[in-house]
Design an enzyme around this catalytic site. Structure first.
Site, mmCIF file in Angstrom:
data_model
loop_
_atom_site.group_PDB
_atom_site.id
_atom_site.type_symbol
_atom_site.label_atom_id
_atom_site.label_comp_id
_atom_site.label_asym_id
_atom_site.label_seq_id
_atom_site.Cartn_x
_atom_site.Cartn_y
_atom_site.Cartn_z
ATOM 1 N N ASP A 139 56.869 0.361 47.663
ATOM 2 C CA ASP A 139 57.110 0.585 49.094
ATOM 3 C C ASP A 139 56.501 1.891 49.597
ATOM 4 O OD1 ASP A 139 58.727 -1.741 48.989
ATOM 5 O OD2 ASP A 139 60.351 -0.510 48.203
ATOM 6 N N LYS B 149 51.269 0.778 50.732
ATOM 7 C CA LYS B 149 49.944 0.354 50.249
ATOM 8 C C LYS B 149 49.242 -0.558 51.252
ATOM 9 C CE LYS B 149 52.024 -1.031 46.484
ATOM 10 N NZ LYS B 149 53.285 -0.302 46.484
ATOM 11 N N ALA C 160 56.551 -8.459 45.990
ATOM 12 C CA ALA C 160 55.896 -7.393 46.765
ATOM 13 C C ALA C 160 55.990 -7.693 48.259
ATOM 14 C CB ALA C 160 54.424 -7.307 46.371
ATOM 15 N N GLY C 161 55.926 -6.659 49.050
ATOM 16 C CA GLY C 161 55.903 -6.839 50.504
ATOM 17 C C GLY C 161 55.026 -5.762 51.089
ATOM 18 N N HIS C 162 53.780 -6.095 51.380
ATOM 19 C CA HIS C 162 52.853 -5.098 51.920
ATOM 20 C C HIS C 162 52.807 -5.231 53.438
ATOM 21 C CE1 HIS C 162 50.652 -4.678 47.814
ATOM 22 N NE2 HIS C 162 51.917 -4.350 47.781
ATOM 23 N N GLN D 298 54.025 -3.099 43.831
ATOM 24 C CA GLN D 298 55.126 -2.269 43.309
ATOM 25 C C GLN D 298 54.625 -0.823 43.111
ATOM 26 O OE1 GLN D 298 54.859 -5.583 41.447
ATOM 27 N NE2 GLN D 298 55.990 -6.228 43.242
HETATM 28 P P1 IMP Z 1 61.683 -8.062 40.263
HETATM 29 O O1 IMP Z 1 60.290 -7.653 40.009
HETATM 30 O O2 IMP Z 1 61.840 -8.869 41.528
HETATM 31 O O3 IMP Z 1 62.353 -8.727 39.101
HETATM 32 O O4 IMP Z 1 62.540 -6.721 40.519
HETATM 33 C C1 IMP Z 1 62.676 -5.716 39.520
HETATM 34 C C2 IMP Z 1 62.912 -4.365 40.160
HETATM 35 O O5 IMP Z 1 61.726 -3.970 40.847
HETATM 36 C C3 IMP Z 1 64.021 -4.323 41.225
HETATM 37 O O6 IMP Z 1 64.626 -3.050 41.208
HETATM 38 C C4 IMP Z 1 63.282 -4.520 42.521
HETATM 39 O O7 IMP Z 1 63.975 -3.992 43.625
HETATM 40 C C5 IMP Z 1 61.996 -3.753 42.225
HETATM 41 N N1 IMP Z 1 60.849 -4.264 42.973
HETATM 42 C C6 IMP Z 1 60.144 -5.383 42.735
HETATM 43 N N2 IMP Z 1 59.130 -5.503 43.604
HETATM 44 C C7 IMP Z 1 59.189 -4.439 44.407
HETATM 45 C C8 IMP Z 1 58.383 -3.979 45.486
HETATM 46 O O8 IMP Z 1 57.375 -4.585 45.876
HETATM 47 N N3 IMP Z 1 58.774 -2.813 46.055
HETATM 48 C C9 IMP Z 1 59.836 -2.098 45.618
HETATM 49 N N4 IMP Z 1 60.600 -2.476 44.614
HETATM 50 C C10 IMP Z 1 60.295 -3.636 44.001
#
Ligand code: IMP
Length: 422
Positions: free
Chosen positions: A13, A16, A39-41, A225
């Site tokens: 976050d 990017k 992910a959320g860009h 991430q």
């Molecule tokens: P997962 O990848 O969805 O299994 O999440 C694992 C950990 O990574 C959790 O704490 C999520 O909140 C964090 N996480 C996964 N993707 C993102 C992202 O794009 N931004 C911020 N945190 C993320």
């Protein structure tokens, strides 16, 4: 020509999406190398917000080819929703988007397994986005996964049924309850979305990228991430399931290390983290709350509130070391405008000793040591660094000196235009 990499140096976050969009005109290809719809860009174009999950951030520019690399995991349902959203803006996505045949698929049962795994962890839960990321990567490394290339094969439906059946047995063994009707509907929709993906350009992207590179094309690899969520070097087990550091770009795109050029690392002027896990500089007070409100710190994928805290230099230095960062971008400096005092963690106290290394043991008590800066107040409406308040310049030059890498770009707002290039 070399491949430049852009990646987040904190817990994701960092912003990017905005920077890829700002840098995109310098490139002909933008490629995603890991992660998936977790992910959320976020990109803000002409005051309108767009959130991308799996599709690379070059998609809003007409003349850029976007590649979803083999290291990415794709959920056909969320992917098609994203495609439709972009098409609605009048963009011909099928022309400008290529998928690797080697990218793995997230099945509807992967999402259920994610939920089941989190539920079984109780207080120790990771805080996963529950998008099925972990179980999909587990099937990849367990050599059971289904890939984009498989959807083009005749026996795809049987292979799907076999893997999904195995997952359903695992869920039954775990005693995990779920809405069976909703699952059946979801599965049907998933197959329809797979049928759509068959009509897209699904190729061996490693050949495509290496050929284009030889032709002199400029490529930007876009990370998802952040480095502190890396499967090897993040705060394990509170991490995601892929390699978020720059080495992940080689694996996730099929590019040799010798092809890599600049490594551009992004960090926020403060820190945030969504989900569970250690966060040494986290603020549990009104200051943290104020950062969250001003910075609109709510997850773009899950809507969850992000935890906030001061900038953590030991963590930033670690990420810079792991990635070989050659230049830095500092994001969201404007969020701190209203703070009379701004702090930076320079060291930690661990077991009574001062250190600038993150300890292996997550249960160790980490006490941050802070350096205080005078706040810079409201920023002038200019993108000239020279006209910025002395306090902000001090903050930036201090960080540069402490980490030994220049800060080339400072973002002071969500719009493309609110960016200072130094
Ligand atoms: P997962 O990848 O969805 O299994 O999440 C694992 C950990 O990574 C959790 O704490 C999520 O909140 C964090 N996480 C996964 N993707 C993102 C992202 O794009 N931004 C911020 N945190 C993320």
């Amino acid at each position: 020509m070399k491949v430049d990499i852009l990646l987040g140096l904190q817990w994701g976050d960092e912003g990017k999406g905005k920077i890829v969009d700002v840098l995109a005109p310098q490139y002909e290809i933008v490629a995603r190398f890991q992660g998936g719809p977790n992910a959320g860009h976020t990109l803000e174009i002409q005051g309108k917000k767009h959130v991308l999950h799996t599709i690379p951030s070059g998609i809003f520019r007409n003349n850029i080819m976007n590649v979803i690399g083999n290291g990415v995991v794709i959920d056909p349902i969320s992917f098609l929703e994203e495609v439709r959203g972009i098409e609605a803006l009048g963009i011909d996505i099928c022309k400008n988007l290529i998928l690797s045949k080697r990218a793995h698929l997230i099945l509807p049962t992967h999402r259920l397994l994610d939920a089941s795994s989190e539920a079984s962890k109780g207080k120790e839960k990771i805080g996963s986005t529950l998008k099925g990321i972990g179980p999909a990567y587990m099937d990849k490394t367990g050599r059971n996964g289904l890939r984009i290339g498989d959807i083009l094969e005749k026996d795809f439906n049987e292979r799907y049924a076999s893997l999904a059946g195995k997952h359903l047995q695992m869920l039954a063994l775990a005693g995990f309850e779920y809405d069976k009707k909703a699952f059946e509907e979801n599965q049907k929709k998933w197959m329809e979305c797979v049928a759509f993906i068959r009509t897209m350009q699904c190729i061996d992207t490693e050949y495509y990228l290496n050929d284009e590179l030889k032709k002199g094309k400029r490529i930007l690899a876009e990370g998802a991430q952040g480095s502190l969520l890396d499967i090897d070097f993040g705060s394990y087990p509170f991490v995601t399931s892929s390699s978020t550091t720059c080495a992940g770009a080689c694996i996730g795109l099929g590019l040799a290390p010798s092809t890599l050029g600049e490594v551009e690392g992004i960090f926020k002027a403060y820190c945030t983290r969504v989900g569970s896990g250690p966060f040494p500089t986290e603020l549990h007070d009104d200051i943290g709350e104020k950062m969250a409100q001003i910075g609109r710190e709510f997850g773009s994928t899950t809507g969850r509130k992000r935890r906030c805290g001061w900038l953590d230099l030991p963590a930033l230095k670690r990420a810079i070391m792991l990635n070989g960062v050659t230049r830095l971008d500092m994001m969201k400096a404007d969020v701190l405008n209203e703070f009379g005092e701004v702090k930076v963690c320079t060291h930690y106290m661990v077991d009574g000793k001062e250190t600038d290394q993150m300890p292996y043991n997550l249960h160790t008590e980490i006490k941050p040591v802070y350096k205080s800066f005078k706040g810079w107040g409201k920023l002038p409406e200019t993108t000239s660094f020279d006209k910025m308040p002395a306090e902000l310049k001090d903050y930036i030059t201090y960080i540069e000196k402490a980490v030994g890498v220049p800060i080339k770009l400072v973002s002071v707002g969500p719009e493309r235009s609110q960016t200072m290039v130094r």
